[in-house]
Design an enzyme around this catalytic site. Structure first.
Site, PDB file in Angstrom:
ATOM      1  N   HIS A 269       0.833  -1.204   0.000  1.00 17.66           N
ATOM      2  CA  HIS A 269       0.000   0.000   0.000  1.00 17.66           C
ATOM      3  C   HIS A 269       0.872   1.260   0.000  1.00 17.66           C
ATOM      4  O   HIS A 269       0.739   2.123  -0.867  1.00 17.66           O
ATOM      5  CB  HIS A 269      -0.931  -0.010   1.219  1.00 17.66           C
ATOM      6  CG  HIS A 269      -1.844   1.173   1.300  1.00 17.66           C
ATOM      7  ND1 HIS A 269      -3.135   1.151   0.812  1.00 17.66           N
ATOM      8  CD2 HIS A 269      -1.653   2.432   1.772  1.00 17.66           C
ATOM      9  CE1 HIS A 269      -3.690   2.337   0.997  1.00 17.66           C
ATOM     10  NE2 HIS A 269      -2.810   3.139   1.586  1.00 17.66           N
ATOM     11  N   GLU A 270       1.784   1.334   0.952  1.00 17.65           N
ATOM     12  CA  GLU A 270       2.633   2.533   1.043  1.00 17.65           C
ATOM     13  C   GLU A 270       3.548   2.634  -0.179  1.00 17.65           C
ATOM     14  O   GLU A 270       3.855   3.732  -0.633  1.00 17.65           O
ATOM     15  CB  GLU A 270       3.436   2.538   2.345  1.00 17.65           C
ATOM     16  CG  GLU A 270       2.596   2.562   3.634  1.00 17.65           C
ATOM     17  CD  GLU A 270       1.522   3.641   3.682  1.00 17.65           C
ATOM     18  OE1 GLU A 270       1.722   4.714   3.077  1.00 17.65           O
ATOM     19  OE2 GLU A 270       0.464   3.408   4.317  1.00 17.65           O
ATOM     20  N   HIS A 273       1.725   4.436  -2.835  1.00 11.77           N
ATOM     21  CA  HIS A 273       1.838   5.892  -2.643  1.00 11.77           C
ATOM     22  C   HIS A 273       3.223   6.357  -3.093  1.00 11.77           C
ATOM     23  O   HIS A 273       3.374   7.378  -3.771  1.00 11.77           O
ATOM     24  CB  HIS A 273       1.664   6.256  -1.160  1.00 11.77           C
ATOM     25  CG  HIS A 273       0.243   6.208  -0.671  1.00 11.77           C
ATOM     26  ND1 HIS A 273      -0.768   6.948  -1.236  1.00 11.77           N
ATOM     27  CD2 HIS A 273      -0.335   5.521   0.354  1.00 11.77           C
ATOM     28  CE1 HIS A 273      -1.905   6.723  -0.585  1.00 11.77           C
ATOM     29  NE2 HIS A 273      -1.670   5.857   0.383  1.00 11.77           N
ATOM     30  N   GLU A 299      -4.682   7.725  -3.145  1.00  4.54           N
ATOM     31  CA  GLU A 299      -5.163   6.455  -2.600  1.00  4.54           C
ATOM     32  C   GLU A 299      -5.467   5.453  -3.729  1.00  4.54           C
ATOM     33  O   GLU A 299      -5.357   4.249  -3.536  1.00  4.54           O
ATOM     34  CB  GLU A 299      -6.404   6.713  -1.727  1.00  4.54           C
ATOM     35  CG  GLU A 299      -6.806   5.579  -0.804  1.00  4.54           C
ATOM     36  CD  GLU A 299      -5.827   5.293   0.339  1.00  4.54           C
ATOM     37  OE1 GLU A 299      -4.835   6.040   0.495  1.00  4.54           O
ATOM     38  OE2 GLU A 299      -6.063   4.305   1.057  1.00  4.54           O
TER      39      GLU A 299
HETATM   40 CO    CO Z   1      -3.177   5.242   1.821  1.00  6.74          CO
END
Ligand code: CO
Length: 505
Positions: A269-270, A273, A299
């Site tokens: 997830h990170e 980003h 996101e």
């Molecule tokens: Co996020």
């Protein structure tokens, strides 16, 4: 004339780059504060941060910036609204107007109230008593109303707050898209609930040594393209991604020895980003053309890599044999299909941050409806627990046993982050719509993933989204990339297909 405007543009760019350098110092201090600072260093750090914030504020609100903007806005430099100059001027103007329109007294009162209100929230959550927090939420709402009125808005006040997180989006549009999503999502959750199939999630709760988890997470994140020569991974309680500057994007995670997925999917997830940040055009660093579009678009990138890629079968066709070898003691008896089912377990749960990719959005819909109603004056803060529990029952079929696991679980409202929640679901919706288009244009992505190749998807995202910085507002970007306005249909068809197969529905 043109010469004068060009000179003004040069000056504006220099000023913005200088402000950006100051901000990046503050980002580095902030990263350190959340990772390695010794406890006793915190008060001094707060002073450093407040000094920098003050300098940045003074520089950015100086009338000089307003004069330069005026000069450029009245020139032919901004004739093409999508040119880098016009985009930079448009977005700097948006932020500048906001900063100068807000009375200093209001900014200070909000900042003071946030500190007190967050303390009240911590206490209220500990005692699981919403009514201890309710007056603070009412006060915060009132202050945010004043903020919205000072800034101004076209249709409704809520939009003025939304602008901080999702520029160009409106509550009216979000409501329309969420309404479409709600009905189908509730039906899907019910259908999954009545399926007799259940994954064995205990296989994820075996022994997964932390040092090995780190190797596996880092390897996977580097495989999808996160550049560790231009970034790093550290440990924190609350995982995040922060950009110090070009060539320096930092992500964090937390490890749980008795859970495989938390760190692994958290890192993906990170990294998502981080890939967005690493894909921004460095020549525009410090300018809107070198910045991300919105929280929702950010996101969409993290969710795409975490869920659409990282929780897909093809991804694990490639990674599972290796991961199984690394954690042989815990995984030697586990089949790929069972592992894949376990990491995609869906069940109604009370806590948003622990929710799966199907039910997650219902948590957000609930929050958006409530904060929108409070803000519009249609709901008194004292009535929040009742409405929360009633709607929770309707969406999930269960009722939170207490406020701590209900309407008091998130920090957002206590900090005055009204208009923030919907960006999470917008992110999932954007991810689905972008991903569908990528599949259409890139051919067999599944085939590529199952061989460990993620470069085509990343290049596509770089080309279509990352390199444009803030050129397009989110609602325009989605049209530009996919040819269609934002719709709930892409997310729903992705979820129905994936979970239909898993749960036999
Ligand atoms: Co996020």
């Amino acid at each position: 004339m043109a010469g004068k405007a060009e000179k003004a543009l040069g000056e504006l760019v220099d000023l913005c780059k200088e402000i950006h350098l100051l901000r990046s110092c503050s980002s580095l201090l902030g990263w350190d504060e959340r990772t390695y600072i010794p406890q006793k260093g915190t008060p001094h750090r707060a002073e450093q941060q407040s000094l920098l914030a003050g300098i940045v504020h003074d520089k950015f609100t100086s009338p000089k910036i307003g004069d330069l903007l005026n000069e450029i806005e009245n020139s032919e430099l901004v004739d093409d609204p999508l040119s880098p100059a016009a985009v930079n001027v448009r977005e700097i103007r948006r932020l500048y107007d906001k900063e100068v329109k807000l009375p200093k007294s209001l900014v200070e009162e909000i900042s003071r109230t946030v500190t007190l209100s967050e303390q009240a929230w911590v206490e209220a959550r500990k005692k699981s008593d919403f009514h201890m927090f309710s007056p603070w939420l009412a006060k915060m709402t009132e202050l945010k109303r004043q903020q919205a009125d000072a800034i101004g808005y076209k249709k409704e006040r809520y939009d003025a707050l939304l602008d901080d997180y999702e520029p160009g989006e409106t509550a009216e549009n979000i409501k329309k898209v969420f309404d479409g999503l709600r009905k189908e999502l509730v039906e899907l959750v019910e259908a999954i609930g009545s399926s007799s199939r259940r994954p064995d999630i205990s296989i994820l709760e075996r022994n997964y040594p932390v040092d090995k988890q780190e190797v596996v997470s880092k390897t996977a994140s580097a495989s999808i393209g996160f550049d560790y020569n231009g970034g790093r991974l550290d440990i924190t309680t609350h995982p995040f991604c922060t950009t110090i500057g070009p060539g320096d994007v930092r992500i964090t995670t937390r490890y749980n020895q008795n859970h495989f997925g938390q760190a692994f999917f958290g890192v993906l997830h990170e990294s998502g980003h981080g890939l967005y940040e690493q894909g921004l055009d460095p020549q525009y660093a410090g300018l809107p053309m070198g910045e991300s579009v919105s929280l929702g678009i950010h996101e969409s990138q993290s969710r795409m890599w975490e869920n659409f890629v990282g929780r897909s079968k093809p991804f694990w066709i490639y990674f599972f044999p290796w991961v199984k070898k690394v954690f042989w003691e815990s995984l030697n008896d586990v089949k790929l299909d069972d592992f894949y089912f376990a990491i995609n377990d869906v069940r109604p749960s009370l806590i948003r941050v622990e929710a799966d990719e199907v039910t997650y959005n219902l948590h957000i819909l609930l929050r958006f409806e409530i904060e929108h109603a409070i803000f519009a004056g249609d709901l008194k803060t004292d009535d929040v627990p009742g409405v929360w529990n009633e709607n929770f029952k309707r969406y999930f079929g269960i009722v939170p046993p207490d406020d701590a696991r209900g309407c008091l679980q998130d920090v957002h409202w206590s900090c005055g982050y009204i208009g923030y929640f919907p960006t999470y679901t917008l992110g999932n919706l954007y991810a689905a719509q972008f991903f569908a288009k990528a599949k259409e244009e890139l051919g067999n992505l599944d085939e590529q993933f199952s061989h460990g190749s993620f470069t085509d998807l990343l290049s596509w995202l770089r080309e279509k989204i990352h390199k444009h910085g803030m050129r397009y507002r989110a609602p325009d970007l989605v049209k530009e990339v996919t040819g269609k306005p934002l719709s709930h249909e892409y997310l729903m068809s992705y979820l129905k297909e994936k979970y239909g197969m898993l749960y036999g529905i």
